[in-house]
Design a protein around this motif. Structure first.
Motif, PDB file in Angstrom:
ATOM      1  N   VAL A 110       0.865  -1.172   0.000  1.00 33.10           N
ATOM      2  CA  VAL A 110       0.000   0.000   0.000  1.00 33.10           C
ATOM      3  C   VAL A 110       0.905   1.226   0.000  1.00 33.10           C
ATOM      4  N   ALA A 111       0.656   2.148  -0.906  1.00 33.31           N
ATOM      5  CA  ALA A 111       1.441   3.391  -0.960  1.00 33.31           C
ATOM      6  C   ALA A 111       0.465   4.550  -1.179  1.00 33.31           C
ATOM      7  N   LEU A 112      -0.107   5.038  -0.088  1.00 33.99           N
ATOM      8  CA  LEU A 112      -1.116   6.092  -0.144  1.00 33.99           C
ATOM      9  C   LEU A 112      -0.441   7.453   0.001  1.00 33.99           C
ATOM     10  N   TYR A 113      -0.428   8.202  -1.070  1.00 38.86           N
ATOM     11  CA  TYR A 113       0.110   9.573  -1.064  1.00 38.86           C
ATOM     12  C   TYR A 113       1.560   9.625  -0.594  1.00 38.86           C
ATOM     13  N   ILE A 115       4.279   8.635  -2.952  1.00 39.19           N
ATOM     14  CA  ILE A 115       5.133   8.989  -4.090  1.00 39.19           C
ATOM     15  C   ILE A 115       5.053  10.480  -4.415  1.00 39.19           C
ATOM     16  N   ILE A 116       4.146  11.207  -3.790  1.00 38.54           N
ATOM     17  CA  ILE A 116       3.977  12.636  -4.083  1.00 38.54           C
ATOM     18  C   ILE A 116       5.145  13.482  -3.593  1.00 38.54           C
ATOM     19  N   HIS A 117       6.031  12.892  -2.793  1.00 41.02           N
ATOM     20  CA  HIS A 117       7.196  13.639  -2.323  1.00 41.02           C
ATOM     21  C   HIS A 117       8.445  13.344  -3.150  1.00 41.02           C
ATOM     22  N   LEU A 118       8.315  12.530  -4.179  1.00 44.60           N
ATOM     23  CA  LEU A 118       9.458  12.184  -5.014  1.00 44.60           C
ATOM     24  C   LEU A 118       9.573  13.125  -6.202  1.00 44.60           C
ATOM     25  N   ALA A 119      10.803  13.445  -6.560  1.00 41.13           N
ATOM     26  CA  ALA A 119      11.041  14.170  -7.813  1.00 41.13           C
ATOM     27  C   ALA A 119      10.668  13.263  -8.979  1.00 41.13           C
ATOM     28  N   SER A 120      10.311  13.867 -10.085  1.00 41.57           N
ATOM     29  CA  SER A 120       9.857  13.107 -11.245  1.00 41.57           C
ATOM     30  C   SER A 120      10.861  12.033 -11.664  1.00 41.57           C
ATOM     31  N   GLU A 121      12.142  12.377 -11.619  1.00 41.11           N
ATOM     32  CA  GLU A 121      13.153  11.420 -12.076  1.00 41.11           C
ATOM     33  C   GLU A 121      13.349  10.253 -11.118  1.00 41.11           C
ATOM     34  N   ASP A 122      12.817  10.361  -9.902  1.00 39.36           N
ATOM     35  CA  ASP A 122      12.957   9.281  -8.924  1.00 39.36           C
ATOM     36  C   ASP A 122      11.808   8.280  -8.964  1.00 39.36           C
ATOM     37  N   LEU A 123      10.741   8.607  -9.675  1.00 37.32           N
ATOM     38  CA  LEU A 123       9.577   7.719  -9.694  1.00 37.32           C
ATOM     39  C   LEU A 123       9.885   6.336 -10.277  1.00 37.32           C
ATOM     40  N   PRO A 124      10.594   6.224 -11.400  1.00 34.54           N
ATOM     41  CA  PRO A 124      10.883   4.869 -11.918  1.00 34.54           C
ATOM     42  C   PRO A 124      11.656   4.010 -10.925  1.00 34.54           C
ATOM     43  N   SER A 144      -1.930   5.568  -4.423  1.00 33.47           N
ATOM     44  CA  SER A 144      -2.785   6.742  -4.554  1.00 33.47           C
ATOM     45  C   SER A 144      -1.938   8.007  -4.588  1.00 33.47           C
ATOM     46  N   PHE A 145      -2.523   9.048  -5.193  1.00 34.05           N
ATOM     47  CA  PHE A 145      -1.802  10.315  -5.328  1.00 34.05           C
ATOM     48  C   PHE A 145      -2.793  11.420  -5.693  1.00 34.05           C
ATOM     49  N   HIS A 146      -2.357  12.664  -5.547  1.00 33.78           N
ATOM     50  CA  HIS A 146      -3.158  13.816  -5.949  1.00 33.78           C
ATOM     51  C   HIS A 146      -3.003  14.039  -7.451  1.00 33.78           C
ATOM     52  N   LEU A 154       5.019  23.726   1.191  1.00 36.49           N
ATOM     53  CA  LEU A 154       4.648  24.200   2.524  1.00 36.49           C
ATOM     54  C   LEU A 154       5.895  24.618   3.286  1.00 36.49           C
ATOM     55  N   ASP A 155       5.851  25.808   3.851  1.00 33.56           N
ATOM     56  CA  ASP A 155       6.898  26.191   4.798  1.00 33.56           C
ATOM     57  C   ASP A 155       6.330  26.362   6.202  1.00 33.56           C
ATOM     58  N   GLU A 156       5.011  26.143   6.323  1.00 33.38           N
ATOM     59  CA  GLU A 156       4.355  26.144   7.642  1.00 33.38           C
ATOM     60  C   GLU A 156       3.249  25.107   7.603  1.00 33.38           C
ATOM     61  N   TRP A 157       3.171  24.288   8.651  1.00 41.39           N
ATOM     62  CA  TRP A 157       2.194  23.205   8.703  1.00 41.39           C
ATOM     63  C   TRP A 157       1.716  23.085  10.148  1.00 41.39           C
ATOM     64  N   TRP A 158       0.453  23.418  10.368  1.00 38.71           N
ATOM     65  CA  TRP A 158      -0.124  23.370  11.717  1.00 38.71           C
ATOM     66  C   TRP A 158       0.708  24.168  12.725  1.00 38.71           C
ATOM     67  N   GLY A 159       1.237  25.279  12.281  1.00 33.95           N
ATOM     68  CA  GLY A 159       2.016  26.130  13.168  1.00 33.95           C
ATOM     69  C   GLY A 159       3.476  25.744  13.311  1.00 33.95           C
ATOM     70  N   HIS A 160       3.916  24.722  12.578  1.00 27.37           N
ATOM     71  CA  HIS A 160       5.307  24.279  12.631  1.00 27.37           C
ATOM     72  C   HIS A 160       6.044  24.714  11.364  1.00 27.37           C
ATOM     73  N   GLU A 161       7.294  25.063  11.493  1.00 23.67           N
ATOM     74  CA  GLU A 161       8.108  25.427  10.342  1.00 23.67           C
ATOM     75  C   GLU A 161       8.553  24.165   9.624  1.00 23.67           C
ATOM     76  N   VAL A 162       8.250  24.086   8.323  1.00 21.47           N
ATOM     77  CA  VAL A 162       8.605  22.910   7.531  1.00 21.47           C
ATOM     78  C   VAL A 162       9.156  23.363   6.175  1.00 21.47           C
ATOM     79  N   ASP A 163       9.611  22.399   5.401  1.00 19.28           N
ATOM     80  CA  ASP A 163      10.128  22.651   4.057  1.00 19.28           C
ATOM     81  C   ASP A 163       9.845  21.402   3.235  1.00 19.28           C
ATOM     82  N   VAL A 164       8.642  21.323   2.654  1.00 18.29           N
ATOM     83  CA  VAL A 164       8.229  20.088   2.005  1.00 18.29           C
ATOM     84  C   VAL A 164       7.396  20.403   0.759  1.00 18.29           C
ATOM     85  N   ASP A 165       7.635  19.613  -0.294  1.00 16.10           N
ATOM     86  CA  ASP A 165       6.909  19.751  -1.553  1.00 16.10           C
ATOM     87  C   ASP A 165       5.946  18.584  -1.740  1.00 16.10           C
ATOM     88  N   PHE A 166       4.790  18.892  -2.332  1.00 13.66           N
ATOM     89  CA  PHE A 166       3.790  17.891  -2.681  1.00 13.66           C
ATOM     90  C   PHE A 166       3.603  17.939  -4.201  1.00 13.66           C
TER      91      PHE A 166
END
Length: 210
Positions: A110-113, A115-124, A144-146, A154-166
């Motif tokens: 099961v891989a629910l959401y 692979i959405i954090h992988l760069a395109s070249e890392d998917l294969p 599954s994926f968006h 996101l650089d803010e998530w629920w009041g926390h400082e983050v650095d993440v791409d979707f």
């Protein structure tokens, strides 16, 4: 993919993520139905991996429904929270592009959401790893994926400082990549978001290792 930034971001929100989303499957009937379909077709006694397991609630649901579940996540913080909440489930820290698992170890993945954090070249590479850890000729994948072509940062998530791409993904492209990795796509569907979810369209692929 900025591995360290993604890992650190999920470490930062792990406790709150678990508190907010531990029961999210209760409000996702289609997801539960797909997970149940996966379990029904998984070989008896075979382990089921939850890749990108986060705080472990999906792996725990699988275990509650009879599976030998193994959760794997990039974030040590998520793995720690998951292990504390669900001691009946095995959790491992690991990367989708180099899974800490033996060849053919799992009857299903099961891989629910995740692979959405992988760069395109890392998917294969990630999909090849999924195929590697699935049982030959019978291993099943629920992915599954968006849906889309954007990258949300996101650089803010629920009041926390983050650095993440979707990364939003094209279902046709992901279907092609899954099949190129050596899996047969047996079903594919999309759904609109539930009222409590972020307003994104979601896609699901059900595939089998050749």
């Amino acid at each position: 993919m900025n591995d360290e930034a993604t890992r650190r971001s999920y470490d930062t929100v792990a406790e709150e993520y678990a508190a907010r989303l531990h029961d999210e499957l209760a409000a996702k009937p289609l997801d539960r139905a797909l997970l149940a379909t996966l379990l029904e077709q998984t070989a008896a006694g075979a382990a089921v991996a939850d890749l990108g397991c986060g705080p472990g609630h999906v792996a725990a649901w699988l275990a509650e429904h009879g599976a030998k579940a193994v959760g794997i996540d990039l974030s040590a913080g998520m793995v720690a929270v998951a292990g504390a909440r669900y001691p009946q489930v095995e959790f491992r820290q690991g990367d989708l592009r180099g899974l800490p698992a033996a060849d053919g170890e799992f009857g299903a993945v099961v891989a629910l959401y995740s692979i959405i954090h992988l760069a395109s070249e890392d998917l294969p590479r990630a999909l090849a790893e999924i195929r590697r850890v699935l049982r030959p000729s019978s291993g099943l994948l629920l992915l599954s994926f968006h849906v889309g072509d954007e990258i949300r940062h996101l650089d803010e998530w629920w009041g926390h400082e983050v650095d993440v791409d979707f990364h939003f993904l094209d279902p046709d492209r992901i279907t092609s990549l899954v099949e190129a990795a050596g899996l047969t796509v047996e079903a594919r569907l999309e759904r609109a978001p539930y009222p409590h979810e972020a307003e994104t369209r979601r896609a699901y692929l059900f595939a089998r290792r050749l």
